[in-house]
Enzyme design. Structure first.
Site, mmCIF file in Angstrom:
data_model
loop_
_atom_site.group_PDB
_atom_site.id
_atom_site.type_symbol
_atom_site.label_atom_id
_atom_site.label_comp_id
_atom_site.label_asym_id
_atom_site.label_seq_id
_atom_site.Cartn_x
_atom_site.Cartn_y
_atom_site.Cartn_z
ATOM 1 C CG HIS A 83 -2.149 -1.240 1.273
ATOM 2 N ND1 HIS A 83 -2.808 -0.803 2.023
ATOM 3 C CD2 HIS A 83 -2.432 -1.985 0.354
ATOM 4 C CE1 HIS A 83 -3.715 -1.848 1.976
ATOM 5 N NE2 HIS A 83 -3.518 -3.078 0.712
ATOM 6 C CB CYS A 114 -6.190 -0.050 5.193
ATOM 7 S SG CYS A 114 -4.224 -0.988 5.038
ATOM 8 C CB CYS A 138 -1.778 1.314 5.954
ATOM 9 S SG CYS A 138 -1.187 0.797 4.567
ATOM 10 C CD GLU A 140 -1.466 4.726 3.437
ATOM 11 O OE1 GLU A 140 -1.768 3.554 2.200
ATOM 12 O OE2 GLU A 140 -3.229 5.199 4.211
#
Lengths: 242, 242
Positions: A137, A167, A170, A139
């Site tokens: 992801h 999420c 992250c 991040e």
């Protein structure tokens, strides 16, 4: 909740409003007081575990410590706008990254930027498809890259700007990296509305709906748990705690 | 809670106990019924969102669907022991990885193994110090490596064995990778007792204590949130949803 404040404190606050409009100094004071206190009700949602309750009075934030003493964190005239401009600048970079990631075909439309001392350390986007990596992801990728670039595992002098609410994975990574500040753009619902996993919404809200029924979870029976727990006692002198 | 069950169902269950002791076939039936039902009270803690409530009766698990019909998932004579042996074998590999990681100086004492069709895909340990990467926990590393090795981002035919209860970041990664089964050894408290971050305990319990006060969290003001939310509408036709 308003509290009576000594006149000297208010005077100091007003003087600082006049004398120290610098965004940087404001941030330093903000760090010193460990509090984000902005007059905008949409801004600065502090965490429920926050060490200090906050009392707001127009543009001046009054901070009450646990022993009942009151100090003052002035928001300054123009401070809010300066912070907003700064945040907007870095968030825009995260948004640009999100678009770039889709254009490249690297993954979903998510971007993140790590900032240190008003400078961008890294800007990354979601790399899940490009790297065949569900953990890539924006991040997580940004944290990994920033740590590599800065040569350290703790980013406690950094902020992260994310195009979307992080999420749970992250947010866990943000916590682990000790990043001091998170600014995000879109709410999770905007991503969920076009088909992304609704577990995105769990992290900041402290809910646990993402533990879906398709996953069976089991602690090992009998001896399995014991040999696993012994690891910690047997190794605790042998590794560097971080 | 015991329920009356037709004699034919019990007979079928007993016949299957006699005829089909194979661990693999048991697992296939288990998958078919989407239920983990073992007689050991320490085993198979199913999630609160589980689609089917479970009624346990000695070694035979009775599954009641939402419309009230009852089917039977036999645990078979010897099935529990076979699962326990299999789990113990793979968990031991995860434990070995944890020790190996400390010996190498790669990171903390945590290991994880990804298993597919009774074969180990990858065995990994915590690489936080070696890789200068706070996201390189054993489970995240194992998921990344397994995805790379298998050439796909969904591990829905895989299980993960972790030496310790996964932290929120790792549990998020497990969820995102669609792994179907998690077996862990040590409870989070065992790691916390020697100094590891207590946020480990949040993931499986669905709590949110890890949102610590040292992190300031803010949604962007005004236009920032709008331009970030527009990303999804503007890109939704342009990327592959995963």
């Amino acid at each position: 909740m308003r509290r009576k404040v000594p006149f000297a404190v208010l005077l100091l606050s007003m003087l600082m409003d006049l004398l120290v409009p610098s965004s940087l100094l404001c941030l330093a004071l903000h760090d010193l007081l460990q509090v984000a206190a902005f007059p905008d009700p949409a801004a600065g949602s502090l965490h429920k575990d926050a060490a200090f309750p906050i009392v707001k009075a127009n543009t001046t934030a009054l901070v009450e410590s646990k022993d009942g003493t009151i100090s003052v964190a002035s928001a300054f005239a123009g401070h809010h706008e300066a912070v907003q401009d700064r945040d907007h600048k870095f968030l825009s970079k995260a948004v640009e990254e999100a678009y770039r990631g889709v254009e490249c075909g690297d993954g979903g439309p998510f971007g993140a930027v790590v900032v240190r001392n008003d400078e961008i350390v890294v800007g990354c986007h979601n790399m899940v498809l490009k790297d065949t990596d569900p953990t890539a992801h924006a991040e997580v990728t940004a944290i990994r890259e920033a740590c590599k670039k800065l040569g350290k595992i703790e980013l406690d002098d950094c902020e992260i700007y994310a195009s979307c609410e992080p999420c749970p994975m992250c947010f866990g990574a943000i916590h682990l990296s000790r990043i001091k500040r998170l600014v995000y753009g879109a709410k999770a619902e905007a991503a969920i509305a076009i088909g992304f996993d609704d577990f995105i919404a769990d992290a900041l809200r402290g809910t646990g709906f993402y533990q879906k029924a398709h996953l069976e979870i089991k602690q090992a029976d009998g001896n399995g748990a014991i040999i696993a727990e012994q690891i910690f006692e047997k190794t605790k002198e042998k590794f560097q705690m971080y």
